[in-house]
Structure formats: structure tokens, C-alpha cells
Scaffold this motif. Sequence first.
Motif, PDB file in Angstrom:
ATOM      1  N   LYS A  45       0.826  -1.218   0.000  1.00  0.00           N
ATOM      2  CA  LYS A  45       0.000   0.000   0.000  1.00  0.00           C
ATOM      3  C   LYS A  45       0.855   1.260   0.000  1.00  0.00           C
ATOM      4  O   LYS A  45       0.657   2.161  -0.810  1.00  0.00           O
ATOM      5  CB  LYS A  45      -0.916   0.015   1.246  1.00  0.00           C
ATOM      6  N   THR A  46       1.820   1.316   0.939  1.00  0.00           N
ATOM      7  CA  THR A  46       2.656   2.512   1.045  1.00  0.00           C
ATOM      8  C   THR A  46       3.484   2.706  -0.218  1.00  0.00           C
ATOM      9  O   THR A  46       3.618   3.829  -0.724  1.00  0.00           O
ATOM     10  CB  THR A  46       3.567   2.418   2.289  1.00  0.00           C
ATOM     11  N   THR A  47       4.003   1.615  -0.757  1.00  0.00           N
ATOM     12  CA  THR A  47       4.801   1.713  -1.979  1.00  0.00           C
ATOM     13  C   THR A  47       3.963   2.298  -3.119  1.00  0.00           C
ATOM     14  O   THR A  47       4.427   3.174  -3.861  1.00  0.00           O
ATOM     15  CB  THR A  47       5.358   0.326  -2.366  1.00  0.00           C
ATOM     16  N   MET A  93      -3.275   9.949   1.902  1.00  0.00           N
ATOM     17  CA  MET A  93      -3.144   9.772   3.347  1.00  0.00           C
ATOM     18  C   MET A  93      -2.727   8.344   3.651  1.00  0.00           C
ATOM     19  O   MET A  93      -3.412   7.385   3.273  1.00  0.00           O
ATOM     20  CB  MET A  93      -4.468  10.080   4.037  1.00  0.00           C
ATOM     21  N   ASP A  94      -1.601   8.194   4.339  1.00  0.00           N
ATOM     22  CA  ASP A  94      -1.071   6.861   4.656  1.00  0.00           C
ATOM     23  C   ASP A  94      -1.300   6.536   6.126  1.00  0.00           C
ATOM     24  O   ASP A  94      -0.591   7.045   6.986  1.00  0.00           O
ATOM     25  CB  ASP A  94       0.417   6.782   4.322  1.00  0.00           C
ATOM     26  N   GLU A  95      -2.296   5.719   6.412  1.00  0.00           N
ATOM     27  CA  GLU A  95      -2.672   5.333   7.773  1.00  0.00           C
ATOM     28  C   GLU A  95      -2.663   6.536   8.722  1.00  0.00           C
ATOM     29  O   GLU A  95      -2.037   6.495   9.772  1.00  0.00           O
ATOM     30  CB  GLU A  95      -1.722   4.231   8.293  1.00  0.00           C
ATOM     31  N   PRO A  96      -3.393   7.604   8.381  1.00  0.00           N
ATOM     32  CA  PRO A  96      -3.290   8.837   9.157  1.00  0.00           C
ATOM     33  C   PRO A  96      -3.885   8.720  10.551  1.00  0.00           C
ATOM     34  O   PRO A  96      -3.585   9.538  11.410  1.00  0.00           O
ATOM     35  CB  PRO A  96      -4.088   9.849   8.327  1.00  0.00           C
TER      36      PRO A  96
HETATM   37 MG    MG Z   1       2.414   1.060   4.892  1.00  0.00          MG
END
Ligand code: MG
Length: 356
Positions: A43-45, A158-161
Motif C-alpha cells: 500500500k505505502t509503496t 493519506m497513509d494510515e493517518p
Molecule cells: Mg504502509
Amino acid sequence: MSTSLEMKNIQKFYGPLHVVKDFDLHIQPGEFVTFLGPSGSGKTTALKMIAGFETPTAGDIFLGKRSIVDLPAYERGIGMVFQNYALFPHMTVVENVAFPLTVRKAPRPDIEQKVKRALQLVKMEQYGGRYPNQLSGGQQQRIALARAIVFNPSILLMDEPLGALDRNLREHMKIEIMRIQKELNMTVVFVTHDQDEALTMSDRIAVINEGRLVQVDDSKTLYGKPNNRFVASFIGESNMIPCCIDRVENGSGEVTVAGVASGVAKLSGQADGENGWLFVRPEHVEIGPRSGAGDVPNALDGIVENALFLGEMTRYLVRCGNETITVKRQNRGQPHFAGGTPVTVSWKAEDCTVLN
Ligand code: MG
Ligand code: ADP
């Protein structure tokens, strides 16, 4: 102001490790799309490639009609919020929020007006003079959000905000983020591993497993019509009972369930003689006194192993041969079955699907 985002056959390798595979995704202007998947699924990538912090090994990304893969991050006009707010500790709230405008050398009155508006949006106008260490976690996250939207980004990532916030604050911030997204009609890509966050906030959810998009749909469709076993077990509670398909007719099949009972189920592309998993949600399973399931389709005899009273519902675990079936029933007007009671569980053909 809001923009469409398109990922076209995106691949990402780290050395031999293929972490993002064949991403094809078209996000509409103003749409809220969530990447949902377990930790390590990519996901983050995927988000970093949109933001410009990572380069795809292959494929293309478009904002509106424009390819952005060759643009540096700061020229993409994308707002970004991370899990650990990453505010500048030596700057006040106003200076933090102004930062994206200051580096873009915006005129001072313009900066003042936009910072004020952003702080109003996150309801933090009274906190402009404070430093980050004088704010709670939730307040810091609001400031991070204000900083991400202050320059009118064409899209917000938004990454796991909400990951670092406690439960109550998380519920509150969910609603705030949805409100701000609607107010600004922003295109949002939101990353989480939390199905509840995904189900409540998103227009569509892109479920990711091992670097691959396994299903992209709205919440109702994902919950009601998962197209494979991973999605069915990752989202909500489910029963997954091994079955064998004996006869196929018009997308439905006669199946042998758990090696004993017979049944009828919708199929998802399987052929005669194949094995699969019969998927049925716990709230779609009926429970009644033992009636002898032998001749009835879609029914299994079992024994209540555990009955958990949940207030409005009871959650039963029913042992049927080698399988444990989870059943959820409303308590109102329903008989109760204590542990050890012989029962028959059953479901309707239209409520179950064979998945691979
Ligand atoms: Mg991640
Ligand atoms: P998620 O955000 O879904 O938890 P990530 O995108 O962070 O997943 O990671 C996906 C996979 O890529 C993981 O196996 C992770 O270890 C690996 N990975 C992430 N960043 C790098 C990197 N810079 N170098 C090598 N491997 C990485």
C-alpha cells in the motif's frame, strides 16, 4: 479543482522482490478511494509512487491528462499526510501550515488568508501560535491535514493517518476527514489496514493482497459479493466451508458441502467437479432445533459449541462434523440455544456463493 488519477499497469520491484503488481486503477475527480490490505501488501509503496517518492519500475501514472512519473514530487501538486504527523517541531502551527506556500514563494497576504482558511477547516484557528509539542496527537494530526490541503492540492494522499490515535479520536477524525473531503470536493487516496475505516469512509475500496489489486468496489459490493476467498475473509466475518461442485446450471451449482450435506449455491465461474469454498455470512445462517438436516438442502446438523451474548445479537459457534459454523442472530423474538444443544443450521441458496 479536483482531478482524476490513473495508474496504468504499474509495477514496482525492489531487487528481485515484486511488491506492486499490475496496478490498473482509474480514480474519478472528487472520489474517495481506499487502499485496504494487510501489512506488507504494498500500500505505502503504491502511494509513494503516486506522490513521487518512489519511481515505478514500469507503467504510467496520470493526474488528469498529464503523465506525472517524470515529475519530481514537489511539482506534482499532491498533498500528503502520514501516520506520524511529521510536523516541524521548531515551527509554530501557523508556520507549519504555511510551509508549503512559503517554499512555493507565495505572496504574504495570500499565505495569511490560505493558512487561516485551512486552520478553520480543521477547526484549529485558535491554536496558531502553539508549537507541536503543546498539542495533543489528534490536534497535531489536524495540523498535518491543514498543511497538506493549504495549497489546494489536486489530490490528497493519506497513509494510515489515524493509526497513532486512540479509538475515540479516530472515530472523530474519520468524520472530520470525510467532511473536509466533501467540502473541498477533493480526490483522496487513503491507505489503511483497518476494514472498518475503509468500509465507512470510502466511495470505493481497492483491496490489495501481496502487491495485487484483488477487487475494487464500493463497500456494499465488497461485503455482499466478494469475488474471492481473500476479500471474503478480510472484510467482515465469514464462513468458508469446503465444497465440491456436482452439477452446474445457469451460474448455480449443486454442491456437496463439508463432504456430507448437499446444497445449491451461486457459482463464481467454477465448473463441474471442481472444489471450492462455500461462502456465507454469519448473519445469513439460520439456527433452529435439530431437525435432521439429511434430506434438506443447505443445512447441516451440529452442536452449539459456544453462545456469546452480544446485547442485540448472539454469536454462536456451531460444530458440524469437522467444520465450525459461525452464526449471528438478532436476539429479539428468537429462541436461545445454550452450549451443548443439538441444532440444525441452514442458509438460503441466494445467500451463498462458491469462491476459489
Ligand atoms: Mg504502509
Ligand atoms: P504496506 O504499506 O502495505 O505495509 P509496503 O508498501 O510498505 O507495504 O511494503 C511492501 C513490501 O515491500 C514489503 O515486503 C516491504 O518489506 C517491501 N519494501 C518496502 N520498501 C522497501 C525498500 N525501500 N526496499 C526494499 N523493500 C521494500
